[in-house]
Design an enzyme around this catalytic site. Structure first.
Site, PDB file in Angstrom:
ATOM      1  N   CYS A 465      15.184  34.481  59.569  1.00  0.00           N
ATOM      2  CA  CYS A 465      14.103  35.349  59.053  1.00  0.00           C
ATOM      3  C   CYS A 465      14.859  36.298  58.273  1.00  0.00           C
ATOM      4  O   CYS A 465      14.342  37.659  58.105  1.00  0.00           O
ATOM      5  CB  CYS A 465      13.225  36.075  59.939  1.00  0.00           C
ATOM      6  SG  CYS A 465      12.036  34.821  60.676  1.00  0.00           S
ATOM      7  N   SER A 466      15.886  36.086  57.635  1.00  0.00           N
ATOM      8  CA  SER A 466      16.678  37.144  56.696  1.00  0.00           C
ATOM      9  C   SER A 466      16.711  36.624  55.308  1.00  0.00           C
ATOM     10  O   SER A 466      16.576  35.488  54.786  1.00  0.00           O
ATOM     11  CB  SER A 466      18.199  36.819  57.156  1.00  0.00           C
ATOM     12  OG  SER A 466      18.987  37.315  56.581  1.00  0.00           O
TER      13      SER A 466
END
Length: 761
Positions: A465-466
């Site tokens: 989730c970057s």
């Protein structure tokens, strides 16, 4: 689409910053509750802003303030001594106090996170107002002062509403009393800071990335996946429609009490954020039939389900919650149930969790109805392909710890997905420290490199989730390069042969437009959902080399397996020489035979299970003259006795040759000392392809001895020889160096049937 205006708490509140100076908004404000103010006569105050929507009461319980202060103490930005205005003490890494429920814990983390965002502003207020220098508070309580001061100014310096049964914590009440007595000076100091920095509201002092994140968090949609182990899509849709919900076709049509299916995952339903209370009223959530979870956590399980083969297991590694484990287990169990197969096992690495966290994970999985989950307490790096538990694992779901920089509501996400709370300080400032980012990338590289070394794994799903490329595409690309280098070093290129595979989510994020072809799946953060990254690394199957029949025969002949049966190539000089020596030895061994001998050699090979049969044969007739008259007489005497026998053998040879579809070639050569092979043909023999399989027998070399031949008187005289007419009907003598075929029907030689000699095998 109508955006959700309710934020569900002060932590998500955002406002629009304007260029108008706030000086005109400063006015005197009377405190509704009389409080002693020993600090002076400064009565300037900031006019109260509108109360945060959704706020039911002013203030929080004492336990929330205490927990928030510990979180702030562990994560606050520690400045150098030269730039330090407020000293918070040296204690870090404190244990968190226990709270009653998850909602209280989330509230405390939200309060601490907002205090981190405004840490510098709050320090300026306590210094400018004189609170820090005049109030006798120990340094270890300054964290409590910070979180309570933020909440105090957020509720416009109004006193806290207390409940009768509320727990009383003495140190919290002491700090509250200090702030209440100093509230006028604190409010005036805040007003001066806003004028100094030209701020319409304190949110305007935040970095642009933090403001954008805060605005998006207020409009995020609700995503909920269907637990296939307890319900089905049809049942959930029926319950929702009976409860007054209506289904629409796309996210853009969500308005009011509506829902739709997610465009990427068919088992996910999307709702407006304000409908959470209505969903609880249907009991779908309480019965674990519908599970609310961020969409970015559901893409990985759906990708694994689409890649998992029959009788294959899954290994989960990284940072995830019990909800993600349950989602993965339910999807793969339902898939194999529909296909009539046994439930595959989902193995979960939990080496980085405490015993309490493991127990909590096991309870969550059990509550969801999952029976195919097994926890592995060992560290992932200590596991390898020889582990007996992992022999059926075919897919690895790798969700490593990441910066969570693509998430708009980081506090809620980190708490729900067992994330790293040490990132809160960096996220509060809108960027991750370089040292922390490098540490995260190093661990991510280590995990994905190890995942690619499992020999029986067919696919690895890597998800974060970057928003940093260093954690996404660069990690995956480097891992593939490392894997190829490792396979070359080990000398086995088939051991590690992974490649990037397109994502199973072929529908674009927006329904219009062409399908995605990029091997990396990117979901950008928006007002609808958080962002995420997903890559699928699929093992390439071993290449299948298709060889022509003649290539197979050539390779077999090179190894000496078929002894050159079926070869269409000419003999090399070395082969010709060796064949000449063998034939010469045979001739000397038969030195007592007649001067005219016929040697017929035929070879045949039949390959079982093939659709074609290659049959190659050669016959050679050699004429040898002897140097003594006595030997010729012996030959004539013996030939007269064997005339009948040779005629019968010749007839039998013709019938056998016709039956096997072999065109015999007779090579008649006159020689005095040695027997040499015939010259190679101009064109290779064409293999005969049988339309159907028939039983065949292998022809073996046969030696036929023919009687001496005396030519009739109509032939031209050659060395004054005379003879008689043989049983074979020869039309014409063409000389000792010419080769003619034997006619199948009459056994005669014809001019039109002459061909060049064939090579020997």
């Amino acid at each position: 689409m109508v955006k959700n205006k309710s934020t569900g708490g002060r932590a998500s509140r955002s406002s629009t910053c304007k260029t108008k100076k706030p000086g005109s908004q400063i006015e005197s404000s009377k405190d509704p509750t009389p409080v002693d103010d020993p600090a002076g006569s400064d009565t300037a105050s900031v006019s109260p802003e509108p109360q945060t929507p959704g706020q039911s009461q002013l203030g929080f319980p004492d336990r929330v303030y205490l927990l928030a202060s510990v979180i702030f103490q562990n994560n606050h930005l520690e400045k150098s001594a030269a730039h330090r205005l407020v000293n918070y003490g040296n204690q870090r890494g404190l244990l968190l106090p226990k709270v009653k429920d998850e909602e209280m814990q989330r509230t405390a983390f939200e309060l601490a996170f907002n205090t981190l965002k405004y840490q510098e502003l709050l320090e300026d207020i306590v210094i400018d107002s004189g609170f820090y220098l005049t109030q006798p508070l120990p340094q270890d309580q300054m964290s409590l002062v910070g979180v309570m001061l933020y909440d105090f100014q957020d509720r416009k310096f109004l006193p806290r509403e207390r409940q009768g049964d509320e727990e009383i914590i003495r140190e919290v009440r002491d700090v509250e009393n200090y702030l209440l007595r100093f509230k006028t000076k604190l409010a005036a100091s805040l007003a001066r800071c806003r004028i100094k920095h030209d701020l319409l509201s304190i949110e305007c002092i935040l970095p642009e990335s933090v403001k954008t994140m805060q605005e998006r968090s207020s409009s995020l949609l609700l995503y909920a996946w269907i637990n296939m182990l307890k319900s089905s899509l049809d049942e959930v849709l029926s319950v929702l429609k009976s409860a007054g919900f209506s289904q629409v076709k796309s996210i853009g049509q969500l308005e009011g009490q509506t829902f739709c299916q997610d465009p990427h995952c068919g088992d996910i339903l999307v709702f407006p954020a304000q409908l959470k209370a209505q969903l609880y009223s249907t009991k779908l959530l309480s019965d674990h039939k519908l599970i609310i979870q961020d969409k970015s956590c559901s893409l990985g399980p759906n990708a694994v389900c689409s890649l998992l083969p029959e009788e294959g297991g899954v290994l989960m590694v990284g940072c995830f919650s019990g909800l993600t484990v349950s989602h993965t287990a339910s999807l793969i169990a339902e898939k194999h149930k529909a296909e009539g197969n046994n439930q595959p096992t989902l193995y979960v690495c939990v080496s980085d969790r405490t015993d309490a966290q493991r127990e909590e994970l096991q309870q969550a999985v059990t509550a969801m109805g999952c029976k195919n989950v097994k926890l592995i307490p060992e560290d992932f790096q200590s596991l390898d392909g020889s582990d007996k538990r992992l022999q059926k694992v075919r897919v690895i779901l790798l969700t490593p710890k990441c910066s969570v920089s693509a998430v708009s509501n980081p506090v809620e996400f980190i708490l729900q997905e067992n994330g790293d709370t040490d990132l809160l300080q960096d996220l509060s400032q809108g960027s991750i420290a370089q040292s922390k980012l490098e540490a995260l990338v190093a661990q991510q590289r280590k995990d994905i490199d190890h995942a690619l070394k499992f020999p029986k794994v067919l696919a690895v799903v890597y998800s974060t989730c970057s928003s940093y490329p260093e954690e996404n595409a660069e990690v995956v690309s480097r891992a593939l390069e490392q894997a190829n280098a490792y396979s070359e070093q080990e000398g086995d290129p088939k051991q590690v042969n992974f490649r990037l595979s397109p994502s199973p989510f072929s529908i674009p994020h927006h329904a219009e437009g062409p399908e995605e072809t990029d091997p990396f799946f990117m979901l950008e953060p928006s007002e609808e959902s958080n962002g995420c990254f997903l890559a699928v690394l699929h093992r390439e199957p071993e290449p299948v080399v298709k060889e022509a029949p003649h290539e197979v025969l050539d390779r077999a002949n090179a190894k000496g397996i078929l002894d050159r049966i079926g070869s269409n190539h000419q003999l090399t000089k070395k082969d010709q020489h060796g064949h000449t020596i063998r034939m010469t030895k045979t001739t000397h061994a038969r030195n007592s035979q007649p001067n005219l001998s016929v040697s017929i050699q035929s070879k045949n090979q039949e390959t079982k299970g093939s659709n074609s049969t290659t049959l190659c044969g050669h016959q050679e007739f050699t004429n040898r003259r002897q140097s003594t008259q006595g030997t010729a007489k012996a030959v004539r005497l013996r030939a007269s006795k064997n005339t009948e026998s040779s005629s019968f053998s010749s007839s039998k040879l013709e019938n056998s040759t016709s039956k096997k579809s072999i065109t015999p070639v007779f090579n008649i050569t006159t020689s005095t000392t040695t027997l040499t092979p015939a010259a190679p043909p101009s064109t290779p023999l064409t293999p005969v392809v049988r339309p159907r399989r028939v039983p065949q027998e292998v022809l073996k070399p046969v030696v036929l001895v023919l009687p001496p031949v005396h030519f009739p008187s109509f032939f031209p005289p050659q060395n004054n020889r005379t003879g008689f007419t043989p049983n074979f009907n020869y039309n014409k003598w063409r000389g000792p160096t010419q080769t003619v075929p034997l006619s199948r029907s009459s056994g005669s030689l014809s001019k039109d049937a002459m061909v060049k000699p064939r090579p020997l095998f």
